[in-house]
Design a protein around this motif. Structure first.
Motif, PDB file in Angstrom:
ATOM      1  N   LEU A  25      -3.707  -1.453   8.961  1.00 58.81           N
ATOM      2  CA  LEU A  25      -3.012  -1.846   7.732  1.00 58.81           C
ATOM      3  C   LEU A  25      -3.981  -2.492   6.755  1.00 58.81           C
ATOM      4  O   LEU A  25      -3.863  -2.327   5.544  1.00 58.81           O
ATOM      5  N   ILE A  40      -3.441 -11.878   8.228  1.00 60.67           N
ATOM      6  CA  ILE A  40      -2.926 -13.150   8.768  1.00 60.67           C
ATOM      7  C   ILE A  40      -1.441 -13.041   9.104  1.00 60.67           C
ATOM      8  O   ILE A  40      -1.032 -13.210  10.252  1.00 60.67           O
ATOM      9  N   ILE A  41      -0.630 -12.741   8.061  1.00 62.40           N
ATOM     10  CA  ILE A  41       0.817 -12.736   8.263  1.00 62.40           C
ATOM     11  C   ILE A  41       1.207 -11.640   9.252  1.00 62.40           C
ATOM     12  O   ILE A  41       2.047 -11.835  10.128  1.00 62.40           O
ATOM     13  N   VAL A  42       0.558 -10.478   9.137  1.00 63.17           N
ATOM     14  CA  VAL A  42       0.906  -9.358  10.013  1.00 63.17           C
ATOM     15  C   VAL A  42       0.652  -9.725  11.477  1.00 63.17           C
ATOM     16  O   VAL A  42       1.507  -9.505  12.341  1.00 63.17           O
ATOM     17  N   ALA A  50       3.002  -3.721   3.586  1.00 64.67           N
ATOM     18  CA  ALA A  50       2.159  -2.533   3.576  1.00 64.67           C
ATOM     19  C   ALA A  50       2.354  -1.735   2.295  1.00 64.67           C
ATOM     20  O   ALA A  50       1.404  -1.196   1.741  1.00 64.67           O
ATOM     21  N   TRP A 100       6.372 -18.127   8.127  1.00 65.43           N
ATOM     22  CA  TRP A 100       5.486 -16.987   7.854  1.00 65.43           C
ATOM     23  C   TRP A 100       6.199 -15.953   7.007  1.00 65.43           C
ATOM     24  O   TRP A 100       5.609 -15.300   6.154  1.00 65.43           O
ATOM     25  N   TYR A 115       1.410  -4.512  -0.986  1.00 62.14           N
ATOM     26  CA  TYR A 115       0.285  -5.430  -1.048  1.00 62.14           C
ATOM     27  C   TYR A 115      -0.672  -5.133  -2.198  1.00 62.14           C
ATOM     28  O   TYR A 115      -1.090  -6.026  -2.913  1.00 62.14           O
ATOM     29  N   LYS A 116      -0.987  -3.864  -2.373  1.00 68.16           N
ATOM     30  CA  LYS A 116      -2.011  -3.527  -3.371  1.00 68.16           C
ATOM     31  C   LYS A 116      -1.559  -3.840  -4.779  1.00 68.16           C
ATOM     32  O   LYS A 116      -2.355  -4.117  -5.659  1.00 68.16           O
ATOM     33  N   ILE A 152       6.449  -6.689   7.496  1.00 68.38           N
ATOM     34  CA  ILE A 152       5.168  -6.001   7.651  1.00 68.38           C
ATOM     35  C   ILE A 152       5.197  -4.697   6.858  1.00 68.38           C
ATOM     36  O   ILE A 152       4.275  -4.384   6.100  1.00 68.38           O
ATOM     37  N   LYS A 184      -6.598   0.443   5.520  1.00 64.26           N
ATOM     38  CA  LYS A 184      -5.977   1.539   4.772  1.00 64.26           C
ATOM     39  C   LYS A 184      -5.236   1.034   3.543  1.00 64.26           C
ATOM     40  O   LYS A 184      -5.255   1.664   2.493  1.00 64.26           O
ATOM     41  N   LEU A 185      -4.518  -0.090   3.675  1.00 61.56           N
ATOM     42  CA  LEU A 185      -3.644  -0.526   2.591  1.00 61.56           C
ATOM     43  C   LEU A 185      -4.026  -1.882   2.033  1.00 61.56           C
ATOM     44  O   LEU A 185      -3.411  -2.380   1.097  1.00 61.56           O
ATOM     45  N   GLY A 186      -5.029  -2.503   2.616  1.00 64.91           N
ATOM     46  CA  GLY A 186      -5.484  -3.783   2.086  1.00 64.91           C
ATOM     47  C   GLY A 186      -4.576  -4.950   2.404  1.00 64.91           C
ATOM     48  O   GLY A 186      -4.659  -6.002   1.782  1.00 64.91           O
ATOM     49  N   VAL A 187      -3.675  -4.789   3.390  1.00 62.30           N
ATOM     50  CA  VAL A 187      -2.757  -5.876   3.726  1.00 62.30           C
ATOM     51  C   VAL A 187      -3.517  -6.982   4.463  1.00 62.30           C
ATOM     52  O   VAL A 187      -4.231  -6.715   5.421  1.00 62.30           O
ATOM     53  N   SER A 188      -3.331  -8.225   4.012  1.00 62.69           N
ATOM     54  CA  SER A 188      -3.947  -9.362   4.703  1.00 62.69           C
ATOM     55  C   SER A 188      -3.467  -9.402   6.146  1.00 62.69           C
ATOM     56  O   SER A 188      -2.277  -9.266   6.429  1.00 62.69           O
TER      57      SER A 188
END
Lengths: 372, 308
Positions: A136, A145-147, B287, B229, B290-291, B283, A139-143
């Motif tokens: 993630l 930490i939270i994930v 996904a 969170w 986010y961008k 999540i 590919k998508l730049g998701v941080s």
């Protein structure tokens, strides 16, 4: 002359500060205990006695060290490369699951081979689970930490589902069947619970130590510290992030597999009492290097084992150890600033005083800069 | 069927409230440039403080005051670490999280010991808004809740006005985007950041106390269940705008309520998979989102005078 003296002072002070910080944490912990009507000295004496007092106590402390060390290394590898993997707990559970699936299936092999396959399965499961946030991210730049935090809950629920259904052993409790005896890690010292996981943990520490000295380790670190410089140097960012996360998750998975093969011999819902979270503090306090993590892991194992005997004798909740660990981190963070900001200033003062003395001796004007 | 859906939506609103409070507050802190990962820990402290305050005094208002002040102290520590000492904000936030988790559990156990039956306080009862609550469909969904939800409803536009229409809000945003410029204009960067982080703490406390005083009426170590969170995810989802953050928290609450609703209706899906949904959905949303989201420019960067 003065330079050497100052360097010496800086080194020694820098090394003393973490211990002072730890001491302060114990002081605050003592105040909490005192406020709760417990004699702090008696409690701390029990903490030492309960964790290091007898052979069996030491063995139990070492058993805890194993889990804390491997999971601490897992988090340290990620943090060193500035990947904030807070998902070690979930990866640990997935690793235990991987170990279990092999441990209840593989039969009739020589024990060493069988154990190794179990551990490898644990590493593989942990690594695969950690690749979810890694993919993630790349590919998508998701941080991450939270994930990674949220995936802990997912993993625990998934394990809970399996233990209440598909892999539940006959009986009332949500336990899995036992793994075959040849898949268990052998006991190192008779009449204790100390198992060969200690050797595995040592190997893991050596692995991480040499990882940072290797070319690939250097690349992984570089990507974490300065992504644009690393890209400019022609390093493959995506690959580095995936590898780092896989190593981190693999080590977390190994923790789970070792807990399974060494302690529980079956999967239960509480196989880890939050080792994956304590590992975050261990990695930070151990400054993300192997030796530091070893020392902190042992220290924290002493706290955990000792807090259990404090609970048995004085009724002090086990959460005391957890609070103390977090307090140590807070005080070390505060202490680090003193070495970073205030100490150089102090050195400057010492330096100036020295020069002044020196100047007086040789008769030079020494008053300059005094009022600054 | 319509009653079932109304029930789900109403309970979705209730379930989104803790993370909504926390997210609205965290948004203020992040707008000032401080990423506080310790929300979960502050919520736990808030839940414990609110519970013990209500338990001891028997007065829920005093309980909520407790719940607000405890996390404010934690937030002040966060601000001290990240603003004054310029510790890495992620590390400081993780420390606050773990300290909150440990401390809340420790203080609860020290107070009550090991008990077979958890001590409880009466939960805050629903309060019908006259006339409005009798509107069909909308009435039971929006106007048949407890006072804390109405407070949350009120805080949504208030935080928006605070951030975007007031002088202090402008200062907060400037500090979060360009602290150097703010400093040049005579804004006390550190003071603004302290204030924003501490306000965030108070909000997290409200969120935590909602769980203890409305949802459960008791306290346990895992009571926050990751909602701190979720709040952090909601802030990203909402792109640092209060009204969008509401949507993020609401979607979380709805998924949660639907999962529980399906469970009580009886389904063949194992309940663990239903319980996973509230964690998997953020999540998935992150996904996708986010961008597109642009964080405050100075988020997670310490400010030091005279540095480039």
């Amino acid at each position: 002359m003065s330079t050497t003296l100052i360097l010496g002072k800086r080194l020694s002070f820098k090394h003393i500060v973490p211990f002072l910080s730890g001491g302060l944490a114990f002081l605050v912990g003592g105040i909490i205990l005192y406020a709760a009507g417990v004699d702090p000295l008696e409690a701390y004496a029990l903490l030492i006695k309960g964790s290091l007092g007898t052979t069996r106590a030491i063995a139990d402390t070492l058993v805890k060290t194993i889990s804390l060390l491997i999971s601490g290394l897992a988090v340290a590898v990620a943090f060193k490369c500035r990947l904030w993997n807070i998902g070690a707990e979930g990866q640990l559970y997935m690793g235990a699951l991987g170990g279990l699936l092999v441990g209840i299936a593989v039969v009739g092999m020589i024990p060493v081979v069988s154990v190794i396959i179990v551990l490898i399965a644990g590493i593989a499961f942990g690594a695969m689970f950690s690749l979810v946030p890694a993919v993630l991210k790349v590919k998508l730049g998701v941080s991450e930490i939270i994930v990674t935090v949220l995936l802990n809950f997912v993993a625990l629920l998934f394990i809970s589902y399996l233990l209440h259904g598909p892999i539940k052993a006959p009986g009332f409790l949500p336990y899995s069947p036992d793994i075959f005896p040849e898949s268990e890690l052998p006991i190192l010292i008779d009449h204790t619970r100390l198992h060969a996981g200690l050797i595995i943990a040592g190997l893991a520490a050596i692995f991480v130590h040499f990882l940072w000295k290797s070319k690939i380790g250097f690349e992984l670190k570089s990507v974490g510290m300065n992504i644009s410089a690393a890209r400019y140097a022609g390093m493959n960012i995506t690959k580095s992030i995936l590898i780092t996360m896989a190593i981190s998750g693999g080590l977390a998975g190994l923790t789970g597999a070792v807990l399974l093969a060494g302690v529980q011999h079956r999967l239960i819902e509480g196989i880890s009492p939050g080792y994956g979270f304590i590992a975050v503090i261990i990695a930070l306090l151990g400054r993300e290097n192997a030796l530091g993590v070893c020392l902190v892991a042992f220290f924290f194992a002493v706290l955990l084992a000792g807090s259990e005997s404090m609970y048995r004798t004085l009724g002090i909740p086990v959460a005391f150890a957890q609070t103390l660990q977090a307090l140590v981190l807070v005080f070390v963070l505060i202490g680090e600033v003193f070495t970073r900001i205030h100490l150089p200033r102090r050195i400057k003062r010492v330096n100036e005083a020295k020069l002044e003395d020196h100047g007086k001796q040789i008769g030079a004007p020494a008053e300059r800069g005094k009022g600054e | 069927m319509i009653d079932f859906i109304i029930g789900i939506v109403a309970s979705g609103i209730r379930m989104s409230t803790p993370s909504l409070f926390a997210a609205l507050g965290e948004n203020i802190a992040e707008r000032s440039g401080v990423l506080n990962l310790g929300v979960e820990g502050m919520m736990l402290i808030g839940a414990f403080a609110g519970f013990i305050g209500t338990f001891v005094t028997g007065n829920v208002i005093i309980g909520i005051l407790f719940a607000v002040s405890g996390p404010m102290v934690m937030a002040a520590l966060m601000a001290f670490l990240s603003v004054s000492l310029r510790t890495n904000q992620l590390v400081a936030g993780l420390a606050i999280w773990l300290l909150g988790v440990g401390l809340a559990a420790l203080l609860y156990r020290l107070t009550f010991g090991v008990v077979t039956v958890a001590p409880t306080v009466p939960t805050i009862p629903p309060l019908d808004i006259p006339f409005l609550s009798s509107i069909p469909v909308l009435g039971p969904i929006i106007f048949h809740h407890d006072a804390m939800i109405y407070l949350a409803f009120l805080l949504i536009p208030l935080t928006h006005i605070f951030l975007f229409k007031t002088n202090i809000g402008l200062k907060i945003r400037t500090v979060g985007e360009n602290p150097k410029q703010a400093d040049t204009l005579g804004v006390n960067v550190n003071r603004i950041r302290y204030m924003s982080v501490i306000i965030g703490g108070a909000f997290a406390g409200l969120g935590g106390s909602y769980i203890a005083l409305v949802t459960t009426g008791s306290f346990s170590e895992d009571i926050a269940a990751g909602q701190g969170w979720i709040a952090l995810a909601a802030v990203i989802f909402g792109r640092w705008r209060p009204f969008w953050i509401v949507l993020g928290a609401f979607v979380y609450g709805m998924v949660n309520a639907t999962a529980l609703g399906l469970q009580t209706k009886g389904t063949t899906i194992p309940f663990q998979f239903l319980l996973m949904l509230p964690y998997l959905l953020p999540i998935a949303i992150l996904a996708v989102m986010y961008k597109k989201s642009v964080a405050p420019a100075a988020l997670a960067t310490p400010y030091k005078r005279g540095e480039r």
